[in-house]
Write a protein that holds these residues in place. Structure first.
Motif, PDB file in Angstrom:
ATOM      1  N   LEU A 242      -6.563  -0.346   6.776  1.00 28.80           N
ATOM      2  CA  LEU A 242      -7.181  -1.571   6.262  1.00 28.80           C
ATOM      3  C   LEU A 242      -6.119  -2.517   5.689  1.00 28.80           C
ATOM      4  N   ARG A 243      -5.152  -1.933   5.006  1.00 29.71           N
ATOM      5  CA  ARG A 243      -4.078  -2.749   4.422  1.00 29.71           C
ATOM      6  C   ARG A 243      -3.186  -3.361   5.498  1.00 29.71           C
ATOM      7  N   CYS A 244      -3.047  -2.669   6.608  1.00 29.82           N
ATOM      8  CA  CYS A 244      -2.293  -3.251   7.727  1.00 29.82           C
ATOM      9  C   CYS A 244      -3.044  -4.449   8.310  1.00 29.82           C
TER      10      CYS A 244
ATOM     11  N   ARG B 171      -3.831 -14.303   7.618  1.00 25.27           N
ATOM     12  CA  ARG B 171      -4.573 -13.273   6.894  1.00 25.27           C
ATOM     13  C   ARG B 171      -5.951 -13.789   6.483  1.00 25.27           C
ATOM     14  N   LEU B 172      -6.170 -15.102   6.564  1.00 22.04           N
ATOM     15  CA  LEU B 172      -7.492 -15.630   6.222  1.00 22.04           C
ATOM     16  C   LEU B 172      -8.554 -15.256   7.257  1.00 22.04           C
ATOM     17  N   HIS B 173      -8.125 -14.738   8.402  1.00 22.56           N
ATOM     18  CA  HIS B 173      -9.118 -14.201   9.337  1.00 22.56           C
ATOM     19  C   HIS B 173      -9.812 -12.981   8.736  1.00 22.56           C
ATOM     20  N   PHE B 174      -9.115 -12.335   7.807  1.00 21.70           N
ATOM     21  CA  PHE B 174      -9.662 -11.128   7.197  1.00 21.70           C
ATOM     22  C   PHE B 174      -9.955 -11.373   5.717  1.00 21.70           C
TER      23      PHE B 174
ATOM     24  N   LEU C  46     -14.782  -9.030   7.368  1.00 15.87           N
ATOM     25  CA  LEU C  46     -14.707  -8.680   5.953  1.00 15.87           C
ATOM     26  C   LEU C  46     -14.473  -7.182   5.820  1.00 15.87           C
ATOM     27  N   CYS C  47     -13.406  -6.818   5.111  1.00 20.40           N
ATOM     28  CA  CYS C  47     -13.051  -5.405   4.979  1.00 20.40           C
ATOM     29  C   CYS C  47     -13.394  -4.907   3.580  1.00 20.40           C
TER      30      CYS C  47
ATOM     31  N   ASN D  53     -25.590 -10.091   9.994  1.00 25.48           N
ATOM     32  CA  ASN D  53     -24.607  -9.961  11.065  1.00 25.48           C
ATOM     33  C   ASN D  53     -23.204 -10.415  10.672  1.00 25.48           C
ATOM     34  N   THR D  54     -22.824 -10.094   9.442  1.00 26.89           N
ATOM     35  CA  THR D  54     -21.440 -10.306   9.030  1.00 26.89           C
ATOM     36  C   THR D  54     -20.585  -9.221   9.686  1.00 26.89           C
ATOM     37  N   THR D  55     -19.495  -9.632  10.306  1.00 23.75           N
ATOM     38  CA  THR D  55     -18.605  -8.645  10.909  1.00 23.75           C
ATOM     39  C   THR D  55     -17.835  -7.938   9.799  1.00 23.75           C
ATOM     40  N   MET D  56     -17.939  -6.610   9.775  1.00 25.47           N
ATOM     41  CA  MET D  56     -17.375  -5.881   8.638  1.00 25.47           C
ATOM     42  C   MET D  56     -16.671  -4.611   9.063  1.00 25.47           C
ATOM     43  N   ILE D  57     -15.688  -4.223   8.269  1.00 22.60           N
ATOM     44  CA  ILE D  57     -15.084  -2.894   8.379  1.00 22.60           C
ATOM     45  C   ILE D  57     -15.207  -2.256   7.000  1.00 22.60           C
TER      46      ILE D  57
END
Lengths: 257, 228
Positions: A46-48, A85-88, A173-174, A201-205
């Motif tokens: 996740l940090r990567c 990094r703003l994509h995540f 969103l992680c 439907n938020t894309t999440m990890i």
């Protein structure tokens, strides 16, 4: 086209190889749960993805755009990475709210600073504020916006941290064990917010030790062990009919406790 | 022989002049050492090893030798060694030399306190800023700095109170600060000689001033109580 594609991520700390080549894809609107015992490399992965660690090898692609390619050093410079990094978004285990700001200020700080950095003229602060207020309503904390973090419970702090991540509109969103630092009676309110996001439907990890929650919310599950993806599939497959011996052992430890 | 009542206004007048010089040195030292200390702290924290080692070496020299020697060197070195007495001979020149020695000395002490303060702010604060797309500079000024200040107020307060009294060291280069002014009445000044009581008065000046400083610092510390 998948929103996120991760290929052959490797990361070594000193002599310890923590990630030994991780590959996976995530569809838009999907929720990926990553499970596995402590030290299996979940958090490092996740940090990567959030560029808090630089992988030694691998490629990260979001919406078809290669964000990071370890074979191309130009994609790894500090200023390049800051924009990408703003994509995540990342919600930390320990919340990491800024203690000197109120809950509302915590949520608004990054967008305000970003507009300054980009020299945005006529920055609409009131629009940002009403968006923040809507977020507070959605996490059920409209009455706590003026409070400082130390005046909030852990569960409330974590919900503010989620709002703070959401206001940046990340593609993905992680969550890094978002309930592990919470008292058991406070995990529910945080999980409820995350569940609500998945319904929208938020894309999440989600890296989590909450197995039941991982099974309910996830569209896809990855089981990691010793730096590799040991098994992956839809929640029914992985939780109810695990193929790998290590997955079975891991899950049985949880069902017994 | 004048009476005490006649001498008092003369002494107070002279002490006030001396105290003004003490205050000036105190204020200039703080104004210079606060920012310079931060730059030195960044030096020791630098990822470039050479910069970090050089700054650590400078801190070792400055903290490892008496401030009094540093005052003498800063004041006399240009004239005696370089044959270029840049400070001139007057009170203004002595003040400039003293101020430079004090700023460098206190900046080194401050820098170590700053470094401790910066390192005590959890790394998660920086990481939270990074994942929100903030620049390193924004993170320092908008996230880390105030948390660091809150943590360093007690140790910095100690240094500030020490500084009030350390200003007396500037006498060694004949800066006419308050103890110099008080001591003058022992040797003879303004027609008064052999009097030790003015020296006790100087102690009173220090006490009162440090009392005010202590109250102000406590007020500032309370101001930062609103967060944890």
């Amino acid at each position: 086209m998948p929103v996120l594609e991760v290929r052959n991520i490797r990361k070594t700390f000193g002599k310890t190889e923590v990630l030994k080549g991780i590959d996976f894809m995530l569809e838009k609107g999907g929720a990926l749960s990553i499970i596995g015992s402590s030290g299996s490399g979940k958090t490092t992965l996740l940090r990567c993805l959030n560029f808090l660690e630089r992988p030694d090898a691998g490629v990260i692609t979001v919406n078809g755009e290669t964000l990071l390619d370890c074979s191309k050093p130009s994609t790894m410079s500090e200023s390049q990475i800051r924009k990408k990094r703003l994509h995540f978004g990342l919600v930390f285990q320990s919340f990491n709210l800024f203690p000197q700001y109120t809950a509302l200020e915590n949520v608004m700080l990054a967008p305000v600073l970003l507009s300054k950095e980009n020299h945005v003229k006529n920055f609409d602060r009131s629009a940002l504020k009403s968006e923040a207020e809507e977020l507070f309503a959605s996490i059920g904390l409209s009455d706590r916006m003026k409070n400082y973090p130390h005046q909030l419970s852990g569960g409330q702090q974590q919900r503010v941290a989620i709002a703070r991540a959401l206001i940046m509109h990340p593609d993905i969103l992680c969550f890094d064990e978002p309930t592990s630092a919470l008292d058991p009676e406070l995990t529910g309110e945080v999980l409820k917010v995350i569940r609500g996001l998945s319904e929208k439907n938020t894309t999440m990890i989600i890296v989590t030790h909450e197995m039941e929650f991982a099974r309910d919310v996830a569209s896809h599950v990855i089981f990691m062990d010793s730096g590799v993806i040991c098994e992956q599939g839809n929640p029914q497959e992985v939780f109810n009919h695990p193929k790998e011996e290590r997955t079975k052992q891991f899950l049985s430890r949880y069902s017994n406790s | 022989m004048q009476t005490f009542i006649e001498q008092l206004p003369v002494v107070i007048g002279a002490l006030n002049v001396g105290f003004l010089q003490t205050l000036k040195l105190f204020a200039v030292t703080l104004l210079g050492a606060f920012p310079l200390g931060l730059i030195i702290a960044f030096g020791t924290l630098s990822k470039i090893r050479a910069i970090s080692l050089i700054t650590q070496f400078i801190i070792w020299i400055i903290r490892g030798t008496p401030l009094m020697i540093q005052l003498l060197i800063v004041y006399y070195f240009p004239g005696l060694v370089l044959h270029n007495p840049i400070w001139g001979g007057g009170e203004q020149g002595r003040f400039t030399a003293a101020a430079i020695a004090f700023v460098i000395n206190y900046a080194c002490y401050f820098s170590e306190i700053y470094r401790g303060g910066i390192q005590s702010v959890p790394i998660g604060q920086t990481e939270a800023g990074l994942v929100l797309g903030m620049t390193r500079r924004q993170i320092f000024f908008h996230v880390t700095l105030l948390q660091m200040i809150k943590r360093i107020v007690p140790p910095i307060s100690n240094e500030i109170i020490t500084l009030v009294k350390d200003t007396a060291l500037a006498r060694i280069i004949a800066l006419q600060e308050i103890i110099w002014a008080g001591q003058a009445f022992m040797k003879g000044s303004h027609g008064i000689s052999g009097a030790i009581w003015p020296l006790f008065f100087t102690a009173f000046y220090y006490l009162v001033f440090n009392g005010i400083v202590t109250v102000l610092l406590a007020k500032f510390e309370r101001k930062l109580d609103y967060f944890r």
